[in-house]
Design a protein around this motif. Sequence first.
Motif, PDB file in Angstrom:
ATOM      1  N   GLY A  61      40.935  41.542  35.258  1.00 37.70           N
ATOM      2  CA  GLY A  61      41.770  42.559  35.889  1.00 37.70           C
ATOM      3  C   GLY A  61      42.782  41.978  36.858  1.00 37.70           C
ATOM      4  N   GLY A  62      43.273  42.850  37.697  1.00 39.73           N
ATOM      5  CA  GLY A  62      44.298  42.485  38.647  1.00 39.73           C
ATOM      6  C   GLY A  62      43.767  42.368  40.064  1.00 39.73           C
ATOM      7  N   PRO A  63      44.684  42.495  41.031  1.00 40.82           N
ATOM      8  CA  PRO A  63      44.309  42.305  42.438  1.00 40.82           C
ATOM      9  C   PRO A  63      43.311  43.341  42.958  1.00 40.82           C
ATOM     10  CG  PRO A  63      46.640  42.901  42.237  1.00 40.82           C
ATOM     11  CD  PRO A  63      46.102  42.742  40.861  1.00 40.82           C
ATOM     12  N   ILE A  64      43.375  44.549  42.464  1.00 42.43           N
ATOM     13  CA  ILE A  64      42.423  45.578  42.920  1.00 42.43           C
ATOM     14  C   ILE A  64      41.007  45.207  42.501  1.00 42.43           C
ATOM     15  CG2 ILE A  64      41.719  47.997  42.638  1.00 42.43           C
ATOM     16  CD1 ILE A  64      44.711  48.679  42.446  1.00 42.43           C
ATOM     17  N   GLU A  65      40.845  44.734  41.289  1.00 36.66           N
ATOM     18  CA  GLU A  65      39.521  44.333  40.807  1.00 36.66           C
ATOM     19  C   GLU A  65      38.998  43.121  41.566  1.00 36.66           C
ATOM     20  OE1 GLU A  65      42.055  45.119  38.808  1.00 36.66           O
ATOM     21  OE2 GLU A  65      41.280  46.886  37.762  1.00 36.66           O
ATOM     22  N   ARG A  66      39.894  42.175  41.915  1.00 35.66           N
ATOM     23  CA  ARG A  66      39.470  40.995  42.681  1.00 35.66           C
ATOM     24  C   ARG A  66      39.024  41.402  44.090  1.00 35.66           C
ATOM     25  NH1 ARG A  66      43.594  38.765  39.591  1.00 35.66           N
ATOM     26  NH2 ARG A  66      45.176  39.027  41.204  1.00 35.66           N
ATOM     27  N   GLU A  67      39.740  42.339  44.689  1.00 35.55           N
ATOM     28  CA  GLU A  67      39.346  42.827  46.017  1.00 35.55           C
ATOM     29  C   GLU A  67      37.995  43.539  45.945  1.00 35.55           C
ATOM     30  OE1 GLU A  67      39.248  43.628  50.010  1.00 35.55           O
ATOM     31  OE2 GLU A  67      40.511  42.228  48.906  1.00 35.55           O
ATOM     32  N   ASP A  68      37.798  44.323  44.893  1.00 35.98           N
ATOM     33  CA  ASP A  68      36.510  44.998  44.709  1.00 35.98           C
ATOM     34  C   ASP A  68      35.388  43.972  44.561  1.00 35.98           C
ATOM     35  OD1 ASP A  68      34.868  47.262  44.399  1.00 35.98           O
ATOM     36  OD2 ASP A  68      34.907  47.012  42.213  1.00 35.98           O
ATOM     37  N   ALA A  69      35.652  42.891  43.853  1.00 41.23           N
ATOM     38  CA  ALA A  69      34.651  41.836  43.673  1.00 41.23           C
ATOM     39  C   ALA A  69      34.319  41.174  45.012  1.00 41.23           C
ATOM     40  CB  ALA A  69      35.144  40.791  42.673  1.00 41.23           C
ATOM     41  N   ARG A  70      35.315  40.962  45.862  1.00 44.16           N
ATOM     42  CA  ARG A  70      35.059  40.386  47.190  1.00 44.16           C
ATOM     43  C   ARG A  70      34.190  41.322  48.033  1.00 44.16           C
ATOM     44  NH1 ARG A  70      40.232  38.148  46.506  1.00 44.16           N
ATOM     45  NH2 ARG A  70      41.291  40.014  47.274  1.00 44.16           N
ATOM     46  N   ILE A  71      34.480  42.592  47.959  1.00 43.44           N
ATOM     47  CA  ILE A  71      33.704  43.573  48.739  1.00 43.44           C
ATOM     48  C   ILE A  71      32.252  43.610  48.264  1.00 43.44           C
ATOM     49  CG2 ILE A  71      33.422  46.046  49.210  1.00 43.44           C
ATOM     50  CD1 ILE A  71      36.528  46.206  49.164  1.00 43.44           C
ATOM     51  N   THR A  72      32.046  43.679  46.959  1.00 46.07           N
ATOM     52  CA  THR A  72      30.673  43.756  46.445  1.00 46.07           C
ATOM     53  C   THR A  72      29.918  42.455  46.710  1.00 46.07           C
ATOM     54  OG1 THR A  72      31.356  43.100  44.223  1.00 46.07           O
ATOM     55  CG2 THR A  72      31.193  45.471  44.669  1.00 46.07           C
ATOM     56  N   SER A  73      30.618  41.338  46.672  1.00 47.64           N
ATOM     57  CA  SER A  73      29.981  40.067  47.000  1.00 47.64           C
ATOM     58  C   SER A  73      29.528  40.054  48.464  1.00 47.64           C
ATOM     59  CB  SER A  73      30.949  38.916  46.738  1.00 47.64           C
ATOM     60  OG  SER A  73      30.365  37.694  47.079  1.00 47.64           O
ATOM     61  N   GLY A  74      30.345  40.604  49.338  1.00 49.06           N
ATOM     62  CA  GLY A  74      29.973  40.714  50.746  1.00 49.06           C
ATOM     63  C   GLY A  74      28.765  41.609  50.946  1.00 49.06           C
ATOM     64  N   ASP A  75      28.688  42.693  50.164  1.00 42.84           N
ATOM     65  CA  ASP A  75      27.526  43.586  50.237  1.00 42.84           C
ATOM     66  C   ASP A  75      26.250  42.845  49.844  1.00 42.84           C
ATOM     67  OD1 ASP A  75      29.142  45.670  51.027  1.00 42.84           O
ATOM     68  OD2 ASP A  75      29.262  46.574  49.011  1.00 42.84           O
ATOM     69  N   VAL A  76      26.325  42.069  48.783  1.00 42.39           N
ATOM     70  CA  VAL A  76      25.162  41.301  48.328  1.00 42.39           C
ATOM     71  C   VAL A  76      24.735  40.318  49.422  1.00 42.39           C
ATOM     72  CG1 VAL A  76      24.367  39.553  46.679  1.00 42.39           C
ATOM     73  CG2 VAL A  76      25.620  41.563  45.868  1.00 42.39           C
TER      74      VAL A  76
END
Length: 104
Positions: A61-76
Amino acid sequence: MIRAGRTLATVRLPTMRRIERRILRISDELEQLREQVRLTEEELRIHQHLDDDARRDAAVGGPIEREDARITSGDVNRFERLLVDLRSQESRLEEQRRRLVDRM
Protein backbone atom coordinates in the motif's frame (compact mmCIF):
# COMPACT_ATOMS: atom_id res chain seq x y z
CA MET A 1 9.98 -13.70 78.56
CA ILE A 2 6.61 -15.42 78.66
CA ARG A 3 4.22 -14.23 81.35
CA ALA A 4 2.46 -16.61 83.71
CA GLY A 5 -0.43 -18.44 82.17
CA ARG A 6 0.72 -17.88 78.60
CA THR A 7 2.40 -20.44 76.41
CA LEU A 8 4.61 -19.91 73.43
CA ALA A 9 1.66 -20.84 71.20
CA THR A 10 -0.55 -18.11 72.66
CA VAL A 11 2.24 -15.55 72.38
CA ARG A 12 2.82 -16.38 68.69
CA LEU A 13 -0.87 -16.58 67.78
CA PRO A 14 -1.44 -12.85 67.01
CA THR A 15 1.70 -12.80 64.87
CA MET A 16 0.61 -15.85 62.93
CA ARG A 17 -2.81 -14.36 62.37
CA ARG A 18 -1.21 -11.19 60.97
CA ILE A 19 1.01 -13.27 58.70
CA GLU A 20 -1.96 -15.34 57.58
CA ARG A 21 -3.91 -12.17 56.76
CA ARG A 22 -0.99 -10.87 54.72
CA ILE A 23 -0.70 -14.20 52.88
CA LEU A 24 -4.42 -14.13 52.08
CA ARG A 25 -4.20 -10.52 50.88
CA ILE A 26 -1.22 -11.36 48.65
CA SER A 27 -3.05 -14.44 47.33
CA ASP A 28 -6.02 -12.25 46.40
CA GLU A 29 -3.71 -9.79 44.66
CA LEU A 30 -2.06 -12.65 42.78
CA GLU A 31 -5.44 -13.94 41.63
CA GLN A 32 -6.38 -10.50 40.29
CA LEU A 33 -2.97 -10.08 38.69
CA ARG A 34 -3.17 -13.46 36.97
CA GLU A 35 -6.54 -12.53 35.51
CA GLN A 36 -5.05 -9.27 34.28
CA VAL A 37 -2.15 -11.21 32.71
CA ARG A 38 -4.61 -13.54 30.97
CA LEU A 39 -6.62 -10.64 29.56
CA THR A 40 -3.47 -8.80 28.48
CA GLU A 41 -2.18 -11.92 26.71
CA GLU A 42 -5.45 -12.22 24.81
CA GLU A 43 -5.41 -8.58 23.84
CA LEU A 44 -1.77 -8.87 22.78
CA ARG A 45 -2.66 -11.75 20.44
CA ILE A 46 -5.36 -9.60 18.85
CA HIS A 47 -2.93 -6.72 18.36
CA GLN A 48 -0.33 -9.09 16.92
CA HIS A 49 -2.84 -10.28 14.32
CA LEU A 50 -3.78 -6.69 13.49
CA ASP A 51 -0.10 -5.79 13.25
CA ASP A 52 0.54 -8.71 10.91
CA ASP A 53 -2.29 -7.58 8.63
CA ALA A 54 -1.12 -3.95 8.77
CA ARG A 55 2.44 -4.93 7.80
CA ARG A 56 1.17 -6.89 4.81
CA ASP A 57 -0.99 -3.94 3.75
CA ALA A 58 1.96 -1.58 4.19
CA ALA A 59 4.11 -3.73 1.92
CA VAL A 60 1.73 -3.23 -1.01
CA GLY A 61 0.00 0.00 0.00
CA GLY A 62 0.81 3.64 0.37
CA PRO A 63 1.69 6.04 3.16
CA ILE A 64 -1.59 5.57 5.04
CA GLU A 65 -1.01 1.82 5.30
CA ARG A 66 2.60 2.36 6.45
CA GLU A 67 1.41 4.75 9.16
CA ASP A 68 -1.20 2.21 10.25
CA ALA A 69 1.54 -0.43 10.45
CA ARG A 70 3.65 1.86 12.68
CA ILE A 71 0.70 2.45 14.99
CA THR A 72 -0.17 -1.24 15.31
CA SER A 73 3.49 -2.10 15.88
CA GLY A 74 3.55 0.43 18.72
CA ASP A 75 0.43 -1.18 20.20
CA VAL A 76 2.11 -4.59 20.16
CA ASN A 77 5.23 -3.18 21.84
CA ARG A 78 3.14 -1.45 24.50
CA PHE A 79 1.25 -4.65 25.35
CA GLU A 80 4.46 -6.69 25.41
CA ARG A 81 5.99 -4.24 27.92
CA LEU A 82 2.79 -4.33 29.98
CA LEU A 83 2.92 -8.12 30.04
CA VAL A 84 6.55 -8.07 31.21
CA ASP A 85 5.62 -5.61 33.98
CA LEU A 86 2.65 -7.70 35.10
CA ARG A 87 4.72 -10.89 35.20
CA SER A 88 7.40 -9.07 37.17
CA GLN A 89 4.79 -7.96 39.72
CA GLU A 90 3.50 -11.51 39.87
CA SER A 91 6.99 -12.86 40.60
CA ARG A 92 7.55 -10.30 43.34
CA LEU A 93 4.24 -11.15 45.01
CA GLU A 94 4.91 -14.89 44.79
CA GLU A 95 8.32 -14.39 46.39
CA GLN A 96 6.79 -12.22 49.12
CA ARG A 97 4.13 -14.86 49.80
CA ARG A 98 6.78 -17.61 49.88
CA ARG A 99 8.83 -15.70 52.47
CA LEU A 100 5.73 -15.21 54.64
CA VAL A 101 4.83 -18.91 54.43
CA ASP A 102 8.38 -19.80 55.42
CA ARG A 103 8.04 -17.57 58.50
CA MET A 104 4.97 -19.46 59.70
